[in-house]
Every structure is written in C-alpha cells, then in structure tokens.
Design an enzyme around this catalytic site. Structure first.
Site, PDB file in Angstrom:
ATOM      1  N   TYR A  77      10.790  93.822  32.777  1.00  0.00           N
ATOM      2  CA  TYR A  77       9.373  94.039  33.155  1.00  0.00           C
ATOM      3  C   TYR A  77       8.999  93.221  34.388  1.00  0.00           C
ATOM      4  O   TYR A  77       7.974  93.464  35.003  1.00  0.00           O
ATOM      5  CB  TYR A  77       8.405  93.622  32.029  1.00  0.00           C
ATOM      6  N   ASP A  80       5.080  89.509  24.018  1.00  0.00           N
ATOM      7  CA  ASP A  80       6.335  90.209  24.282  1.00  0.00           C
ATOM      8  C   ASP A  80       6.483  90.432  25.778  1.00  0.00           C
ATOM      9  O   ASP A  80       5.554  90.903  26.440  1.00  0.00           O
ATOM     10  CB  ASP A  80       6.320  91.574  23.573  1.00  0.00           C
ATOM     11  N   HIS A 132      17.466  94.695  24.879  1.00  0.00           N
ATOM     12  CA  HIS A 132      16.402  95.633  25.260  1.00  0.00           C
ATOM     13  C   HIS A 132      16.729  97.080  24.879  1.00  0.00           C
ATOM     14  O   HIS A 132      15.867  97.819  24.394  1.00  0.00           O
ATOM     15  CB  HIS A 132      16.127  95.515  26.767  1.00  0.00           C
ATOM     16  N   LYS A 174      13.566  89.923  26.398  1.00  0.00           N
ATOM     17  CA  LYS A 174      14.686  90.848  26.141  1.00  0.00           C
ATOM     18  C   LYS A 174      15.758  90.771  27.211  1.00  0.00           C
ATOM     19  O   LYS A 174      15.457  90.622  28.401  1.00  0.00           O
ATOM     20  CB  LYS A 174      14.167  92.295  26.090  1.00  0.00           C
TER      21      LYS A 174
HETATM   22  N1  LIG Z   1      11.314  98.072  24.362  1.00  0.00           N
HETATM   23  C1  LIG Z   1      10.774  98.992  25.087  1.00  0.00           C
HETATM   24  O1  LIG Z   1      11.461  99.856  25.623  1.00  0.00           O
HETATM   25  C2  LIG Z   1       9.298  99.008  25.295  1.00  0.00           C
HETATM   26  C3  LIG Z   1       8.735 100.136  25.891  1.00  0.00           C
HETATM   27  C4  LIG Z   1       7.361 100.144  26.079  1.00  0.00           C
HETATM   28  C5  LIG Z   1       6.589  99.061  25.697  1.00  0.00           C
HETATM   29  N2  LIG Z   1       7.168  97.965  25.155  1.00  0.00           N
HETATM   30  C6  LIG Z   1       6.350  96.766  24.803  1.00  0.00           C
HETATM   31  O2  LIG Z   1       5.269  97.160  24.014  1.00  0.00           O
HETATM   32  C7  LIG Z   1       4.042  96.786  24.638  1.00  0.00           C
HETATM   33  C8  LIG Z   1       2.972  97.758  24.239  1.00  0.00           C
HETATM   34  O3  LIG Z   1       3.286  99.090  24.682  1.00  0.00           O
HETATM   35  P1  LIG Z   1       2.207 100.007  25.346  1.00  0.00           P
HETATM   36  O4  LIG Z   1       1.776  99.403  26.624  1.00  0.00           O
HETATM   37  O5  LIG Z   1       2.723 101.378  25.359  1.00  0.00           O
HETATM   38  O6  LIG Z   1       1.005  99.841  24.286  1.00  0.00           O
HETATM   39  P2  LIG Z   1      -0.309 100.671  23.991  1.00  0.00           P
HETATM   40  O7  LIG Z   1      -1.289  99.630  23.562  1.00  0.00           O
HETATM   41  O8  LIG Z   1       0.001 101.808  23.093  1.00  0.00           O
HETATM   42  O9  LIG Z   1      -0.743 101.338  25.360  1.00  0.00           O
HETATM   43  C9  LIG Z   1      -1.326 100.626  26.407  1.00  0.00           C
HETATM   44  C10 LIG Z   1      -2.364 101.534  27.039  1.00  0.00           C
HETATM   45  O10 LIG Z   1      -3.436 101.701  26.105  1.00  0.00           O
HETATM   46  C11 LIG Z   1      -4.661 101.350  26.730  1.00  0.00           C
HETATM   47  N3  LIG Z   1      -5.472 100.644  25.714  1.00  0.00           N
HETATM   48  C12 LIG Z   1      -5.217  99.438  25.150  1.00  0.00           C
HETATM   49  N4  LIG Z   1      -6.163  99.108  24.285  1.00  0.00           N
HETATM   50  C13 LIG Z   1      -7.055 100.125  24.259  1.00  0.00           C
HETATM   51  C14 LIG Z   1      -8.261 100.349  23.557  1.00  0.00           C
HETATM   52  N5  LIG Z   1      -8.744  99.464  22.702  1.00  0.00           N
HETATM   53  N6  LIG Z   1      -8.918 101.519  23.780  1.00  0.00           N
HETATM   54  C15 LIG Z   1      -8.423 102.431  24.648  1.00  0.00           C
HETATM   55  N7  LIG Z   1      -7.291 102.273  25.354  1.00  0.00           N
HETATM   56  C16 LIG Z   1      -6.607 101.115  25.168  1.00  0.00           C
HETATM   57  C17 LIG Z   1      -4.306 100.463  27.915  1.00  0.00           C
HETATM   58  O11 LIG Z   1      -5.240 100.643  28.938  1.00  0.00           O
HETATM   59  P3  LIG Z   1      -5.792  99.482  29.927  1.00  0.00           P
HETATM   60  O12 LIG Z   1      -4.677  98.536  30.232  1.00  0.00           O
HETATM   61  O13 LIG Z   1      -6.202 100.279  31.134  1.00  0.00           O
HETATM   62  O14 LIG Z   1      -6.937  98.838  29.248  1.00  0.00           O
HETATM   63  C18 LIG Z   1      -2.951 100.994  28.316  1.00  0.00           C
HETATM   64  O15 LIG Z   1      -3.069 102.098  29.183  1.00  0.00           O
HETATM   65  C19 LIG Z   1       4.406  96.695  26.129  1.00  0.00           C
HETATM   66  O16 LIG Z   1       3.549  95.887  26.892  1.00  0.00           O
HETATM   67  C20 LIG Z   1       5.772  96.079  26.036  1.00  0.00           C
HETATM   68  O17 LIG Z   1       5.649  94.682  25.799  1.00  0.00           O
HETATM   69  C21 LIG Z   1       8.509  97.941  24.927  1.00  0.00           C
END
Ligand SMILES: NC(=O)c1ccc[n+]([C@@H]2O[C@H](COP(=O)([O-])OP(=O)(O)OC[C@H]3O[C@@H](n4cnc5c(N)ncnc54)[C@H](OP(=O)(O)O)[C@@H]3O)[C@@H](O)[C@H]2O)c1
Length: 313
Positions: A57, A52, A119, A86
């Site tokens: 981004y 994604d 988006h 998006k």
């Molecule tokens: N449409 C929208 O408005 C929208 C908004 C937000 C996100 N998104 C999409 O959704 C994706 C995921 O969202 P998100 O980044 O919030 O996901 P998330 O996986 O909930 O959070 C990512 C965070 O979790 C940490 N993490 C990941 N795996 C881990 C594990 N096994 N143990 C401990 N900590 C862990 C990462 O740290 P490290 O990187 O430091 O390892 C990072 O800080 C985004 O990349 C984007 O593509 C869309």
C-alpha cells in the site's frame, strides 16, 4: 433504537497466546499520503485500536508517523494498538522475508508487530519492482518458491519475538487448510474480502473450528456497485434501529464472529464507523437469509494482483 453497548470493543483471542485482536479495525489503503496520516490519527483518536497496512500500500511510513504523533500525546500507548502489516508477493523467497519485515517495522517506527500476514499466496518475481511484468504485460510469477517455505520464514519471526502472530491473506479455504495442516505455528488470522454479498460461511466455519480469526476486508463493500450500503435489507434495518447502513453492516460482521477492516478518509465517517452497537437477532437473520446476491469485488485472490490499487503504468 439500539442502546449503546460494548460491541465496538469486542476482541477476539488469537492462537498460541498471541493476545487478542480488536474486531473493529481501521484499514489504511488510502492513495494520498497526507490523507492516510490524518485518517490514521483520527481513527486512533476516535477509538479504533487495530490498524492494517501493507508494504504494497506504501502507507506504512504515514501510519508510523500518525502513531508516533498519537503516542506522543500520551493518551494512547503502543501496546494499546494492534498493528498489522503484510509481506508483498515479491518477497516470498525465504531469504527476503526478514529484510522485508525489518523494512516494514522501520517505516512503522515500531520494534514489534502484532500481526504479519502473507499478503497473497502468489509469489512474484523477486526484486524491487512490486508489479513485475513480462514483455506482453503479463505478471511475472516466481515458480521457484512454495507458500510453505515463505510460511516457515514467518514462523522464524515469531520464534525470534519480532511479531506476535502470523497469518494469511487473499487465500481460499483449500490454501488455508494446506498451510494450517503443515504449519508449526498455525495461522492466527485469515484476512479475506467479506461482507453480506460475500459472507464466506464455509471459510468462517473452518476458521472457527480451528481457532483462526477471519478478518474481513471491504467490510462495507468498498463503495463499489452494487452499493451494499443502499441494499434495501440493510437500509430497512438501519431505519428500524436508528443506525446508519454502515453501522448495521459493521455490527453484522462483529456479531457473526469476524474481525473486520473498514477505511475512510472522511472524519465524520471515522467516528460513525467506530460508533457501532449491537443489532437484534432478527436483523442478523434478515441479512443472512434475505440477501441473496453474491459478489466478489476484488479478484486479487485469483491472481495476486491487487484489485483496489490502480496500476502505475
Ligand atoms: N488483503 C487485501 O488484498 C486487501 C484488499 C483490500 C483492502 N484491504 C484492507 O482492508 C481495508 C478496508 O477495505 P476497504 O477500503 O475496501 O473498506 P470499505 O470500508 O468497505 O470501503 C471503503 C470505502 O467505503 C467508504 N466508506 C467508509 N465508511 C463509510 C460510511 N460510513 N458511509 C459510506 N461510505 C463509507 C469510503 O469512502 P471515503 O474514504 O470517501 O469516506 C471508501 O470509499 C483496506 O484499507 C486495507 O487495509 C486488504
């Protein structure tokens, strides 16, 4: 101890014969371009087959470069990977949709997309400035375009064979219903924040009944406070089943029927997050009934302003 199973390979069928989306997806909202490229490559090598990204981004170029490198190595082919990006808020005017889509495809070095999402339902002032503001610092919305007009322009992209499926993001149930009812090509995916602190049961129920896949972002709670991965219900289950807290939360998301996105720039966590297997029914019940806290981490759904992307000025 849970035995390895096929949960991580779960795919959810999309409407109108648009194929299937891998439930376990990798998001690329990573601020550093080199980290984005490395993480995307490592995610594909670890087994992730859904990516994604988004115009907003500014990671499409790096995601494209990572895919080219991996496809060149020969083990993974373009058609093995489900790629989504998006349309940003400044491109909601129908005449801006196709150029924005083509620009995304070019950066991704692809000739078709598996999924194109609007988006957010909020149209911003059209132009090159992604975060247009007035003199008081307030967002400049564009009142001259309706979401349905933008949706019709996405439908044309499907008709032209440029993308297989289209969907909505950062939208509530009423907004989804409005587009679903009026659409010729129905939304295949609704992409919203969801995790055990924001399970969105009502939206999930509507999606299920109407053949829409709910794709959860911030599936692990985005490293925000309160820390979902330190929740005693989650850590208790993790200890009991011999998995990490992240693996428990990801399994919960797949087993309740959603697709999900998780993101990490840390190589060991990329592998950990793909190494997901089933959790027992009593653990599912414990999460569904034992976690009472309700928290929305990202307010983008209310304003169209991304909650996880820092403002530049
Ligand atoms: N449409 C929208 O408005 C929208 C908004 C937000 C996100 N998104 C999409 O959704 C994706 C995921 O969202 P998100 O980044 O919030 O996901 P998330 O996986 O909930 O959070 C990512 C965070 O979790 C940490 N993490 C990941 N795996 C881990 C594990 N096994 N143990 C401990 N900590 C862990 C990462 O740290 P490290 O990187 O430091 O390892 C990072 O800080 C985004 O990349 C984007 O593509 C869309």
């Amino acid at each position: 101890m849970i035995e390895p199973d096929n949960l991580r390979y779960t795919k959810l069928a999309l409407s109108r014969g648009a194929g299937a989306i891998p439930a376990l997806g990798f998001g690329t909202l990573i601020p550093d371009p080199i980290a984005t490229r490395n993480a995307t490559k490592a995610a594909l090598e670890a087994g992730f087959r859904a990516l994604d990204t988004a115009e907003r981004y500014r990671t499409e170029k790096e995601v494209g470069e990572a895919m080219v490198e991996v496809f060149k190595a020969g083990k993974i082919k373009r058609e093995d990977v489900f790629v989504a990006t998006k349309l940003w808020n400044t491109n909601h005017r129908p005449e801006r949709v196709k150029p924005a889509f083509e620009a995304s495809l070019k950066k991704l070095q692809l000739d078709y997309l598996d999924l194109y999402l609007i988006h957010t339902p909020f149209a911003f002032q059209p132009g090159d400035e992604q975060d247009p503001r007035d003199a008081n610092g307030n967002v400049s919305y564009d009142r001259g375009v309706k979401l349905l007009d933008t949706w019709r322009a996405l439908e044309e992209l499907v008709d032209e064979g440029k993308c297989k499926a289209i969907g909505l993001s950062d939208i509530g149930l009423e907004g989804v219903k409005e587009i679903f009812e009026a659409a010729t090509i129905k939304p295949a995916v609704v992409h919203v924040e969801s995790h055990p602190y924001l399970p969105e049961w009502e939206l999930l129920d509507y999606c299920r009944k109407n053949g829409i896949v709910l794709q959860a972002f911030a599936a692990l709670g985005h490293s925000s406070e309160p820390n979902l991965l330190a929740d005693p219900v989650i850590t208790g289950i993790a200890n009991r089943v011999g998995k990490t807290a992240a693996q428990v939360v990801l399994a919960w998301a797949i087993q309740r029927g959603t697709a999900l996105l998780t993101t990490t720039k840390t190589p060991s966590r990329i592998k950990e997050n793909f190494d997901v297997s089933g959790i027992p029914e009593d653990a599912m019940r414990e999460i569904n009934e034992g976690i009472k806290l309700r928290i929305r981490l990202n307010s983008v759904v209310k304003t169209g302003v991304p909650g996880f992307i820092p403002r530049e000025k």
